[in-house]
Design a protein around this motif. Structure first.
Motif, mmCIF file in Angstrom:
data_model
loop_
_atom_site.group_PDB
_atom_site.id
_atom_site.type_symbol
_atom_site.label_atom_id
_atom_site.label_comp_id
_atom_site.label_asym_id
_atom_site.label_seq_id
_atom_site.Cartn_x
_atom_site.Cartn_y
_atom_site.Cartn_z
ATOM 1 N N ARG A 87 71.200 33.096 -19.550
ATOM 2 C CA ARG A 87 72.183 32.537 -18.616
ATOM 3 C C ARG A 87 71.477 31.496 -17.772
ATOM 4 N NH1 ARG A 87 73.910 33.907 -13.289
ATOM 5 N NH2 ARG A 87 76.070 33.302 -12.907
ATOM 6 N N VAL A 88 72.011 30.285 -17.730
ATOM 7 C CA VAL A 88 71.388 29.194 -16.985
ATOM 8 C C VAL A 88 72.251 28.847 -15.779
ATOM 9 C CG1 VAL A 88 70.552 26.816 -17.042
ATOM 10 C CG2 VAL A 88 70.306 28.276 -19.064
ATOM 11 N N GLU A 89 71.629 28.848 -14.604
ATOM 12 C CA GLU A 89 72.338 28.568 -13.354
ATOM 13 C C GLU A 89 71.718 27.331 -12.692
ATOM 14 O OE1 GLU A 89 73.344 30.812 -9.107
ATOM 15 O OE2 GLU A 89 71.987 31.736 -10.573
ATOM 16 N N PRO A 90 72.477 26.212 -12.626
ATOM 17 C CA PRO A 90 71.958 25.035 -11.926
ATOM 18 C C PRO A 90 71.980 25.259 -10.418
ATOM 19 C CG PRO A 90 74.198 24.631 -12.671
ATOM 20 C CD PRO A 90 73.819 25.982 -13.194
ATOM 21 N N LEU A 91 70.894 24.866 -9.732
ATOM 22 C CA LEU A 91 70.776 25.106 -8.300
ATOM 23 C C LEU A 91 70.248 23.850 -7.610
ATOM 24 C CD1 LEU A 91 68.892 28.520 -8.548
ATOM 25 C CD2 LEU A 91 71.287 28.267 -7.889
ATOM 26 N N THR A 92 70.588 23.707 -6.349
ATOM 27 C CA THR A 92 70.005 22.658 -5.527
ATOM 28 C C THR A 92 69.310 23.321 -4.353
ATOM 29 O OG1 THR A 92 71.736 21.089 -6.149
ATOM 30 C CG2 THR A 92 70.429 20.568 -4.184
ATOM 31 N N LEU A 93 67.973 23.259 -4.341
ATOM 32 C CA LEU A 93 67.183 23.874 -3.291
ATOM 33 C C LEU A 93 66.274 22.824 -2.677
ATOM 34 C CD1 LEU A 93 66.092 27.242 -5.018
ATOM 35 C CD2 LEU A 93 68.022 26.878 -3.473
ATOM 36 N N ASN A 94 66.249 22.787 -1.364
ATOM 37 C CA ASN A 94 65.432 21.802 -0.631
ATOM 38 C C ASN A 94 65.692 20.379 -1.122
ATOM 39 O OD1 ASN A 94 64.360 23.976 0.699
ATOM 40 N ND2 ASN A 94 62.371 23.912 -0.329
ATOM 41 N N GLY A 95 66.956 20.110 -1.458
ATOM 42 C CA GLY A 95 67.338 18.769 -1.884
ATOM 43 C C GLY A 95 66.991 18.439 -3.320
ATOM 44 N N GLN A 96 66.427 19.386 -4.071
ATOM 45 C CA GLN A 96 66.028 19.155 -5.457
ATOM 46 C C GLN A 96 66.890 20.008 -6.389
ATOM 47 O OE1 GLN A 96 63.954 16.974 -6.571
ATOM 48 N NE2 GLN A 96 62.694 16.405 -4.790
ATOM 49 N N ARG A 97 67.248 19.429 -7.516
ATOM 50 C CA ARG A 97 68.037 20.155 -8.506
ATOM 51 C C ARG A 97 67.092 20.885 -9.465
ATOM 52 N NH1 ARG A 97 73.252 20.170 -10.286
ATOM 53 N NH2 ARG A 97 73.634 20.445 -12.536
ATOM 54 N N ILE A 98 67.270 22.191 -9.611
ATOM 55 C CA ILE A 98 66.459 22.994 -10.530
ATOM 56 C C ILE A 98 67.386 23.855 -11.381
ATOM 57 C CG2 ILE A 98 64.544 23.074 -8.868
ATOM 58 C CD1 ILE A 98 65.268 26.054 -8.427
ATOM 59 N N ALA A 99 66.803 24.558 -12.341
ATOM 60 C CA ALA A 99 67.590 25.463 -13.186
ATOM 61 C C ALA A 99 66.962 26.854 -13.153
ATOM 62 C CB ALA A 99 67.640 24.948 -14.617
ATOM 63 N N ARG A 100 67.794 27.849 -12.937
ATOM 64 C CA ARG A 100 67.358 29.242 -12.999
ATOM 65 C C ARG A 100 67.808 29.814 -14.342
ATOM 66 N NH1 ARG A 100 69.761 34.180 -9.277
ATOM 67 N NH2 ARG A 100 68.131 35.726 -9.695
ATOM 68 N N ILE A 101 66.844 30.123 -15.207
ATOM 69 C CA ILE A 101 67.151 30.654 -16.539
ATOM 70 C C ILE A 101 66.905 32.160 -16.510
ATOM 71 C CG2 ILE A 101 66.609 30.527 -18.992
ATOM 72 C CD1 ILE A 101 65.542 27.699 -18.499
ATOM 73 N N GLN A 102 67.986 32.936 -16.599
ATOM 74 C CA GLN A 102 67.894 34.397 -16.534
ATOM 75 C C GLN A 102 67.729 34.945 -17.951
ATOM 76 O OE1 GLN A 102 71.601 34.487 -14.046
ATOM 77 N NE2 GLN A 102 70.433 35.974 -12.856
ATOM 78 N N VAL A 103 66.578 35.565 -18.199
ATOM 79 C CA VAL A 103 66.208 36.028 -19.539
ATOM 80 C C VAL A 103 66.345 37.543 -19.612
ATOM 81 C CG1 VAL A 103 64.395 36.054 -21.293
ATOM 82 C CG2 VAL A 103 64.569 34.114 -19.691
ATOM 83 N N PRO A 104 67.143 38.079 -20.545
ATOM 84 C CA PRO A 104 67.258 39.535 -20.665
ATOM 85 C C PRO A 104 66.044 40.135 -21.362
ATOM 86 C CG PRO A 104 68.541 38.481 -22.385
ATOM 87 C CD PRO A 104 67.980 37.362 -21.534
ATOM 88 N N LYS A 105 65.750 41.384 -21.056
ATOM 89 C CA LYS A 105 64.703 42.101 -21.778
ATOM 90 C C LYS A 105 65.199 42.405 -23.185
ATOM 91 C CE LYS A 105 61.916 46.335 -21.625
ATOM 92 N NZ LYS A 105 61.546 47.525 -20.827
#
Length: 556
Positions: A87-105
């Motif tokens: 599951r990929v969640e686009p985020l904007t933190l401290n003015g920067q765009r990043i991606a949080r990739i949630q990996v299942p076990k």
């Protein structure tokens, strides 16, 4: 910044861990490196991969190629075998765009489409790294997930007729001694081997031992050669002096008998009279020891070097074994998890012999062996992903608590359930508790615990105070009176109002203010009861109310 963003920034500031990975993307992270990092997480415990974050936690943002994150799940699925659904969640933190990739076990081994197989581990300094997943580790991984049974694997290098025939006699004697499966006794040796799964037929048409068979029937030389991880240590320490330090690589039943003999030599008993009976009080409960020791032998990881350690020292008895809890079992569900074994065949053999609890609830016996004597519960907190460790601490037995337990069991005609023992033990030490706290101790839903509490109330062992969410419980007046502690009961049940006022005062002195919800949690009261207590103290001029109804608080 909303709460979720603040939590994510805090998570990133804590740095990389076994389940958190950072990948810099300013220069565009190659797909091969991204997929390899995902595979390493999936082959360990799963977790979060933050794309656009440097190794030191600096948020530097995504490369232009990855600004549109919608294609990342398909990329990862196409380049992993079997495919990993992230599951990929686009985020904007401290003015920067990043991606949080949630990996299942993953419940099976995963590689990149190029055949790269990796896992994560912690280095000596506590930082994580990705390392190759070697073939000899496959069995360990699959057994921890309960996907295969290492103890059922055949050892084709040894024919059955080269094993130690004397060990079969030990199996038969153990069945008689411990009340095992009596239908096994009339069987011939070859039939016994087949019935227990000690042997399987190999490609050459001859019978060969399984790993479980080698553990039970092999001689010391064969065990050293073909199962070098098998080792048991028995140690006795007094302060820093080592009184006993014995190591064994013998077959399991022979090892158990010798360790049990060493242990029993250090069990001391006194007796008390309860009615017409004399009840022994040992310093260590033998049945609890047996279950804990057998668990360590049966559930250990035989692919990892390291001994099963039995240690007696000034603090008590500790037993540890290589290999953490199997998948689905942890400290929070230890008492209620469905019984699982890393070595199912070996576990079944030991149960049929009679050495272990047949229901698979040996953990209940371990807890019972401590709690019924008024001693602390077994402590598994030193366990890790690589080791299971239980401590049974030395403590003076509470004879009156034991008397209460035995008398109740005589009235019921059956042993007290483990849930009841845990609740009574908690109330003995904490004096007062509520359903929420007790349900955590029992590891069952509050609805189930309420039924147990009501039965204990009906039996006259505990008393309920208050109603609703504020309902709390103490040991009953009868219990305190039987223990010669009438004053202690009065302190617990008779001075509620004074105690509650004092607790409110102490809370405000420490935190500066108190709310109604604080009072509910602090004094085990429901909403109306907490409101009436605060209103009474306000009318007396002891407290001052601030704010409106929705956000009110009180100070001195």
């Amino acid at each position: 910044m909303d709460e979720t963003q603040a939590q994510l920034i805090t998570l990133i500031q804590q740095g990389e861990s076994l389940t958190v990975e950072f990948k810099r993307d300013v220069d565009c992270l190659p797909d091969k490196e991204l997929v390899a990092a995902v595979v390493a997480l999936a082959n360990t415990e799963g977790g979060d991969l933050f794309l656009g974050v440097d190794d030191d936690g600096t948020i530097t943002g995504l490369h232009a190629k990855h600004q549109n994150t919608t294609g990342l799940p398909a990329l990862i699925a196409n380049k992993t075998i079997p495919s990993i659904a992230v599951r990929v969640e686009p985020l904007t933190l401290n003015g920067q765009r990043i991606a949080r990739i949630q990996v299942p076990k993953s419940r099976q081994l995963v590689s990149t489409s190029d055949g790269l197989l990796q896992r994560r581990r912690l280095k000596i300094d506590g930082t994580p790294e990705a390392v190759p997943f070697y073939p000899h580790e496959f069995i360990q991984r699959q057994s921890s997930l309960a996907l295969m049974d290492p103890s059922a694997l055949p050892i084709e290098a040894i024919p059955m007729d080269e094993l130690d025939a004397l060990q079969r006699l030990r199996i038969r004697n153990a069945i008689k001694k411990y009340g095992g499966d009596q239908s096994l006794l009339p069987l011939a040796d070859e039939e016994l081997d087949g019935a227990l799964g000690l042997a399987v037929k190999g490609p050459d048409g001859r019978l060969h031992p399984t790993i479980a068979g080698l553990l039970l029937l092999g001689n010391e030389r064969q065990l050293r050669q073909h199962l070098p991880a098998h080792e048991v240590a028995f140690q006795v320490l007094r302060g820093t002096d080592v009184l006993v330090n014995e190591f064994y690589r013998k077959p399991l039943l022979e090892t158990f008998d010798e360790i049990d003999l060493l242990f029993r030599a250090r069990v001391e008993e006194e007796e008390i009279e309860i009615g017409l009976f004399r009840v022994p009080i040992p310093n260590f409960d033998r049945r609890a020891f047996r279950e804990a020791f057998v668990n360590a032998l049966v559930h250990r990881d035989y692919s990892t070097l390291g001994a099963v350690h039995v240690r007696l020292d000034d603090e008590g008895l500790s037993i540890s074994n290589p290999g953490g809890f199997v998948e689905g079992v942890n400290l929070d569900n230890l008492l209620v998890a469905i019984p699982k074994s890393r070595n199912p065949l070996l576990a079944d053999i030991i149960k049929r012999i009679g050495l272990a609890e047949r229901t698979g609830r040996g953990i209940d016996r371990i807890f019972e062996g401590m709690l019924r004597y008024g001693r602390p519960a077994p402590d598994y907190s030193l366990s890790s992903p690589h080791t299971v460790s239980v401590q049974m601490r030395i403590a003076t037995a509470d004879t009156e608590f034991l008397r209460m337990i035995v008398q109740q069991e005589e009235r019921d005609g059956s042993p007290l359930p483990i849930d009841s023992l845990i609740i009574l033990s908690q109330l003995r030490t904490q004096r007062r508790s509520n359903t929420q706290v007790l349900s955590k101790a029992v590891q069952k839903p509050e609805s189930s615990v309420r039924g147990t509490l009501e039965k204990l109330v009906e039996a006259g062992l505990i008393e309920a105070h208050g109603s609703g969410k504020g309902r709390s419980y103490t040991l009953s007046a009868k219990v305190y009176q039987g223990a010669g502690q009438k004053a202690a009961y009065v302190r617990q049940a008779g001075f509620d109002a004074i105690q509650q006022e004092q607790m409110v005062h102490r809370f405000i002195e420490k935190h500066g203010k108190i709310t109604r919800s604080d009072v509910m949690e602090l004094c085990f009261l429901d909403g109306p009861q907490a409101y009436r207590l605060l209103r009474r103290l306000t009318k007396q001029g002891v407290l001052q109310k601030h704010g409106d109804k929705k956000a009110s608080f009180y100070t001195h």
